[in-house]
Design an enzyme around this catalytic site. Structure first.
Site, PDB file in Angstrom:
ATOM      1  N   LYS A  54       0.827  -1.216   0.000  1.00 21.00           N
ATOM      2  CA  LYS A  54       0.000   0.000   0.000  1.00 21.00           C
ATOM      3  C   LYS A  54       0.855   1.257   0.000  1.00 21.00           C
ATOM      4  O   LYS A  54       0.607   2.195  -0.752  1.00 21.00           O
ATOM      5  CB  LYS A  54      -0.870   0.002   1.263  1.00 21.00           C
ATOM      6  CG  LYS A  54      -2.335  -0.107   0.945  1.00 21.00           C
ATOM      7  CD  LYS A  54      -3.166   0.131   2.171  1.00 21.00           C
ATOM      8  CE  LYS A  54      -3.338  -1.156   2.945  1.00 21.00           C
ATOM      9  NZ  LYS A  54      -4.122  -1.113   4.106  1.00 21.00           N
ATOM     10  N   SER A  55       1.877   1.288   0.855  1.00 20.92           N
ATOM     11  CA  SER A  55       2.697   2.505   0.966  1.00 20.92           C
ATOM     12  C   SER A  55       3.441   2.764  -0.332  1.00 20.92           C
ATOM     13  O   SER A  55       3.566   3.910  -0.774  1.00 20.92           O
ATOM     14  CB  SER A  55       3.729   2.366   2.071  1.00 20.92           C
ATOM     15  OG  SER A  55       3.110   1.993   3.254  1.00 20.92           O
TER      16      SER A  55
ATOM     17  N   ARG B 137       3.187   5.982  -2.855  1.00 24.57           N
ATOM     18  CA  ARG B 137       4.325   6.835  -3.242  1.00 24.57           C
ATOM     19  C   ARG B 137       4.602   6.772  -4.734  1.00 24.57           C
ATOM     20  O   ARG B 137       5.127   7.723  -5.304  1.00 24.57           O
ATOM     21  CB  ARG B 137       5.572   6.462  -2.458  1.00 24.57           C
ATOM     22  CG  ARG B 137       5.581   7.240  -1.125  1.00 24.57           C
ATOM     23  CD  ARG B 137       5.782   6.401  -0.004  1.00 24.57           C
ATOM     24  NE  ARG B 137       5.731   6.993   1.298  1.00 24.57           N
ATOM     25  CZ  ARG B 137       4.785   6.723   2.189  1.00 24.57           C
ATOM     26  NH1 ARG B 137       3.729   6.014   1.846  1.00 24.57           N
ATOM     27  NH2 ARG B 137       4.849   7.198   3.417  1.00 24.57           N
TER      28      ARG B 137
ATOM     29  N   ARG C 258      -8.741  15.078  12.755  1.00 17.70           N
ATOM     30  CA  ARG C 258      -7.364  14.704  13.118  1.00 17.70           C
ATOM     31  C   ARG C 258      -6.430  15.912  13.078  1.00 17.70           C
ATOM     32  O   ARG C 258      -6.445  16.678  12.119  1.00 17.70           O
ATOM     33  CB  ARG C 258      -6.877  13.586  12.195  1.00 17.70           C
ATOM     34  CG  ARG C 258      -7.500  12.271  12.667  1.00 17.70           C
ATOM     35  CD  ARG C 258      -7.676  11.282  11.592  1.00 17.70           C
ATOM     36  NE  ARG C 258      -6.413  10.742  11.119  1.00 17.70           N
ATOM     37  CZ  ARG C 258      -6.340   9.832  10.149  1.00 17.70           C
ATOM     38  NH1 ARG C 258      -7.433   9.387   9.592  1.00 17.70           N
ATOM     39  NH2 ARG C 258      -5.190   9.379   9.758  1.00 17.70           N
TER      40      ARG C 258
ATOM     41  N   GLN D  62       5.170   9.738   8.646  1.00 17.36           N
ATOM     42  CA  GLN D  62       4.401  10.748   7.903  1.00 17.36           C
ATOM     43  C   GLN D  62       5.046  12.123   8.019  1.00 17.36           C
ATOM     44  O   GLN D  62       5.175  12.851   7.040  1.00 17.36           O
ATOM     45  CB  GLN D  62       2.972  10.825   8.422  1.00 17.36           C
ATOM     46  CG  GLN D  62       2.145   9.612   8.048  1.00 17.36           C
ATOM     47  CD  GLN D  62       0.734   9.689   8.581  1.00 17.36           C
ATOM     48  OE1 GLN D  62       0.377  10.650   9.268  1.00 17.36           O
ATOM     49  NE2 GLN D  62      -0.071   8.704   8.275  1.00 17.36           N
TER      50      GLN D  62
ATOM     51  N   ASP E 269       1.851  -4.529  12.524  1.00 18.92           N
ATOM     52  CA  ASP E 269       0.619  -4.993  11.879  1.00 18.92           C
ATOM     53  C   ASP E 269       0.536  -6.523  11.818  1.00 18.92           C
ATOM     54  O   ASP E 269      -0.502  -7.071  11.481  1.00 18.92           O
ATOM     55  CB  ASP E 269       0.545  -4.445  10.450  1.00 18.92           C
ATOM     56  CG  ASP E 269       0.210  -2.962  10.449  1.00 18.92           C
ATOM     57  OD1 ASP E 269      -0.386  -2.498  11.440  1.00 18.92           O
ATOM     58  OD2 ASP E 269       0.547  -2.280   9.462  1.00 18.92           O
TER      59      ASP E 269
ATOM     60  N   LYS F 226      -5.632   0.010  17.817  1.00 22.15           N
ATOM     61  CA  LYS F 226      -5.713  -0.147  16.357  1.00 22.15           C
ATOM     62  C   LYS F 226      -7.178  -0.165  15.948  1.00 22.15           C
ATOM     63  O   LYS F 226      -8.033   0.336  16.655  1.00 22.15           O
ATOM     64  CB  LYS F 226      -4.999  -1.433  15.941  1.00 22.15           C
ATOM     65  CG  LYS F 226      -3.493  -1.274  15.886  1.00 22.15           C
ATOM     66  CD  LYS F 226      -3.084  -0.687  14.541  1.00 22.15           C
ATOM     67  CE  LYS F 226      -1.607  -0.385  14.494  1.00 22.15           C
ATOM     68  NZ  LYS F 226      -1.220   0.299  13.269  1.00 22.15           N
TER      69      LYS F 226
ATOM     70  N   ARG G 158      -6.679  -4.840  19.428  1.00 18.05           N
ATOM     71  CA  ARG G 158      -6.268  -6.085  18.757  1.00 18.05           C
ATOM     72  C   ARG G 158      -5.862  -7.168  19.737  1.00 18.05           C
ATOM     73  O   ARG G 158      -6.111  -8.342  19.505  1.00 18.05           O
ATOM     74  CB  ARG G 158      -5.104  -5.797  17.821  1.00 18.05           C
ATOM     75  CG  ARG G 158      -5.594  -5.410  16.484  1.00 18.05           C
ATOM     76  CD  ARG G 158      -4.546  -5.658  15.426  1.00 18.05           C
ATOM     77  NE  ARG G 158      -5.161  -5.306  14.163  1.00 18.05           N
ATOM     78  CZ  ARG G 158      -4.547  -4.643  13.191  1.00 18.05           C
ATOM     79  NH1 ARG G 158      -3.301  -4.266  13.341  1.00 18.05           N
ATOM     80  NH2 ARG G 158      -5.180  -4.376  12.077  1.00 18.05           N
TER      81      ARG G 158
ATOM     82  N   ARG H  92      -7.246  -8.064   9.869  1.00 22.50           N
ATOM     83  CA  ARG H  92      -6.062  -8.881  10.187  1.00 22.50           C
ATOM     84  C   ARG H  92      -6.408  -9.999  11.189  1.00 22.50           C
ATOM     85  O   ARG H  92      -5.844 -11.087  11.132  1.00 22.50           O
ATOM     86  CB  ARG H  92      -4.944  -8.010  10.732  1.00 22.50           C
ATOM     87  CG  ARG H  92      -4.441  -7.015   9.697  1.00 22.50           C
ATOM     88  CD  ARG H  92      -3.099  -6.429  10.090  1.00 22.50           C
ATOM     89  NE  ARG H  92      -2.823  -5.223   9.353  1.00 22.50           N
ATOM     90  CZ  ARG H  92      -2.335  -5.191   8.110  1.00 22.50           C
ATOM     91  NH1 ARG H  92      -2.072  -6.301   7.469  1.00 22.50           N
ATOM     92  NH2 ARG H  92      -2.119  -4.041   7.513  1.00 22.50           N
TER      93      ARG H  92
END
Ligand code: NAP
Length: 741
Positions: free
Chosen positions: A326-327, A331, A427, A474, A620, A647, A651, A693
């Site tokens: 995903k990352s 990018r 946020r 980030q 994760d 999370k 979790r 997950r």
């Protein structure tokens, strides 16, 4: 259910489609004591009374409005002034006067001509509802249900009058919006008047062709959809165009210029230009409803309830490729857009960050084809080639996109505004806004540092060194992206290792980023070069299969093309420490990122104390690592993982509950868990609490279970790991998926 009357006596002048429908809606919902109506033609007025559209009839507008506390003018816009002149002498002082006309500037001109001013109780209105039909016989009481009505009140409006009129329309089921007269006329010129003009004109052009019958005979459904509105009332539309002349002329000029450019592009075989316009239009068409309703780009509110059912005794065998990272997908869009040349991305995963970023770049003039089955082609514009967007950039639910764009856009020559959905709007963004200001950026935030972020263009940014108080990939990425546009060096030091995809991929695009201990550094003023990127598989997705093959006796599985960025490979380190047999084959580099094929063979695992320095590198992957721990000999102890408790779900607790449900005892602590291995996995029903997950982890547990495992609330799996069920079945996990409404 009838409402309480909002008005005592409502007079409607003009009993056609809109006037008749409003009369019916008011009566059906009990919104007025009496509805009196009048039309230019007495037979229509009589018909309306006889068919229960109105309570009382009048044979002149002046008679109708006597003693009314609401007067609605529902005649064609060009007849408005005559009607106003006729009613004015009979209008009572306290009456509210409104209309339903499709243009508002013309109504105000008529009001000012007749009244000499714009009285505080005159509130123009326009229902965004209707049809190609006209006349009283087409009227129906639910015409306005779930439609919008625009009111354009004067600045001096009497508040109680506006409130009453709003309640009346809401009582008819409509949603009321207010805006200025000019804005209304511009918006309607663009969204309604111009499309009608084009439809009328196109059908007329084709009708004038010699072989017009053939043309219409072979016209496909698309043509019929597109030209449906050319069946609208010509008189009404002739009125509208003449009444909203200025705004419509502006739109026609704008559209004609754009059409001329397309003509030019076709003539000069400029495919790039055509592609740019068409792909931007298609994306806008697909996304505008989402943006308007403030939703995320990826819809996580699944309609269906999905349950996984797993039979014990499956296998983990074969050669598979799990979805892209995903990352890196995210990018690749960002850097591809800023690069010179074309970037072709394969293995692209459509996550929220990527889709929000893709749309934002399209809004800034970048041509992006796809995504289409994992393929995206980005026609880069270079670091200084972005165009000012026409409005705010809407980033859905993507906090990563907002923070990275804040850095990237702080050094542009134009202003930008970044917005998001309701949850992103809560946020805080100060963690990026504060250091960016130190570089010279001018940024306004909403209250408490929350979105929207407004970035002033044309600022000179100066590189600086930033010691991050809290480790955050980030914040680091944001500042490095701002550093691309800054004078001198920008460096960021992190107190603990964070993911370094931005640095590696910048290097992959030919932009040097150096690392010295815990500090990443780059100099402004360079350039990026596009190229092909085969996005490696996401190690977080591969982790389920790493554990599957490690715990299933006899397993031998190859996972192709997996990203093994050292900031992400904690799962491999931990599993190897537990005794897993994982080998890296064919190691290579893609877009600056290390990649390998992973071969995993069954090996008996042993419980360990998980090294705390590995915890952030595998955060994760813990749900499936807990399954590995349950299948190991001896106890596994996890500490230093407070983050896991906040999370998508708590979790650790959800996993402990799930383990208990299949017969495995564990002890939850404040910052981790203790799992004694070697217990029997008996089977049972696990509630995943919508945590993808957790759901996938228990699917893996079935390989060592003695009985069936049922996992509920699994719909989110499809969003985070598209095709998980198919790949699990392919390697031999005995999974069936049940979906119900
Ligand atoms: P319509 O069905 O033709 O109704 C208009 C009615 O007003 C007709 O019965 C007409 O009579 C009557 N009329 C004309 N001049 C009059 C006068 N001086 N005194 C009294 N009655 C008079 O039209 P509509 O679709 O309801 O449209 C009415 C208004 O709503 C227009 O301003 C239009 O712009 C607006 N509007 C229409 C739509 C839509 O989709 N249709 C949507 C939103 C807003 P004749 O038939 O004898 O002319």
């Amino acid at each position: 259910m009838p409402n309480r009357p909002v008005f005592r006596r409502v007079a409607i002048v003009g009993l056609g489609l809109i006037g008749g429908s409003l009369a019916l809606a008011i009566r059906e919902h009990g919104l007025a004591g009496t509805v009196v109506g009048t039309d230019r033609r007495d037979d229509e007025t009589l018909w309306a009374r006889d068919h229960g559209v109105i309570d009382e009839m009048a044979f002149s507008a002046a008679d109708a409005v006597k003693e009314a506390d609401l007067v609605v003018v529902a005649v064609p816009v060009r007849a408005t002034r005559d009607v106003l002149e006729a009613v004015r002498p009979a209008l009572s002082d306290h009456a509210v006067l409104t209309d339903v006309g499709s243009t508002k500037g013309s109504f105000i001109q008529a009001v000012q001509a007749v009244f000499g001013e714009w009285p505080e109780r005159v509130i123009p209105g326009h229902p965004i509802a209707g049809s190609e039909k006209s006349g009283i016989r087409a009227a129906h009481g639910d015409l306005f249900d779930r439609h919008k009505i625009i009111l354009t009140p004067p600045d001096s409006v009497a508040p109680e009058a506006l409130d009453q009129l709003t309640r009346l329309w809401e009582g008819c089921g409509a949603r009321v919006l207010t805006m200025s007269v000019d804005r209304h006329d511009e918006v309607l010129a663009a969204t309604s008047h111009l499309p009608h003009l084009i439809a009328f004109s196109l059908v007329d052009t084709l009708a004038g062709e010699d072989d017009n019958l053939d043309i219409f005979r072979y016209a496909a459904g698309g043509f019929r959809d597109f030209t449906r509105i050319a069946a609208s009332d010509p008189i009404m539309w002739h009125d509208i165009f003449l009444s909203n002349r200025e705004a419509v002329l502006n739109m026609i000029d704008h559209f004609t210029a754009d059409l001329g450019q397309l003509r030019q592009a076709i003539e000069s075989q400029d495919g790039e230009r055509l592609l740019q316009v068409f792909s931007r239009a298609r994306a806008a068409r697909e996304h505008f409803s989402k943006m308007l309703s403030g939703q995320a780009y990826v819809n996580t509110e699944q309609q269906n309830q999905v349950t996984f059912r797993l039979q014990p005794g499956g296998a983990a065998q074969g050669d598979i490729r799990v979805p892209g990272d995903k990352s890196m997908s995210h990018r690749s869009i960002m850097l591809g857009a800023l690069a010179e040349g074309t970037t072709e991305v394969t293995g692209f995963l459509e996550g929220e960050d990527s889709l929000a970023t893709l749309q934002a770049f399209r809004d800034m003039g970048v041509t992006i084809e796809g995504p289409d089955q994992g393929f995206v082609r980005i026609h880069g514009v270079g670091l200084h080639g972005l165009q000012p967007p026409h409005g705010p950039l809407y980033l859905g639910n993507s906090g990563t996109a907002m923070r990275l764009f804040a850095g990237l856009l702080a050094g542009q020559r134009f202003d930008t505004e970044l917005t998001g959905d309701a949850s992103l709007s809560r946020r805080p963004m100060n963690r990026v806004a504060d250091p960016l200001r130190q570089m010279g950026a001018v940024i306004e935030t909403g209250e408490g540092g929350k979105p929207p972020l407004r970035l002033r263009g044309g600022q000179t940014l100066t590189g600086f060194h930033y010691d991050m108080p809290v480790a955050s990939a980030q914040v680091k990425s944001c500042l490095l992206l701002a550093g691309l546009y800054a004078n001198g060096d920008t460096s960021v030091a992190e107190p603990a290792p964070t993911r370094d995809h931005t640095e590696r991929m910048l290097n992959g695009f030919g932009y040097p980023v150096t690392r010295d201990g815990n500090t990443a550094r780059l100099s402004g003023g360079g350039r990026l070069t596009g190229g092909p990127i085969d996005v490696p598989s996401d190690i977080s997705s591969a982790a389920f299969f790493l554990v599957a093959a490690s715990v299933a006796p006899g397993a031998d599985l190859r996972l192709q093309h997996v990203g093994i960025n050292p900031t992400r490979t904690g799962v491999i380190t931990i599993l190897r420490e537990m005794g897993a047999d994982i080998t890296l084959e064919n190691e290579r580099e893609i877009g600056g990122e290390p990649v390998a094929d992973l071969r995993v063979r069954y090996a008996p695992l042993r419980g360990i104390r998980i090294p705390e320095d590995q915890v952030p590198l595998a955060i994760d992957e813990f749900p499936v690592l807990f399954i590995a721990a349950a299948c190991a000999e001896g106890t596994t102890l996890l500490t230093g993982a407070e983050e896991l408790r906040v999370k998508e779900s708590d979790r650790i607790q959800v996993m402990a509950d799930g383990l208990a449900a299949i017969g495995v005892d564990s002890t939850v602590t404040d910052d981790g868990i203790e799992i004694p291995g070697g217990q029997a996995l008996r089977g049972g029903t696990v509630d995943s609490h919508g945590d993808h997950r957790v759901a996938m982890a228990f699917a893996v547990a079935s390989l060592r279970a003695e009985g069936e495992i049922t996992i509920t609330d699994c719909a989110n799996v499809a969003t985070s790991f598209p095709g998980f069920d198919r790949l699990a079945q392919e390697v031999g996990i005995r999974l069936t998926v049940e979906a119900c409404e």
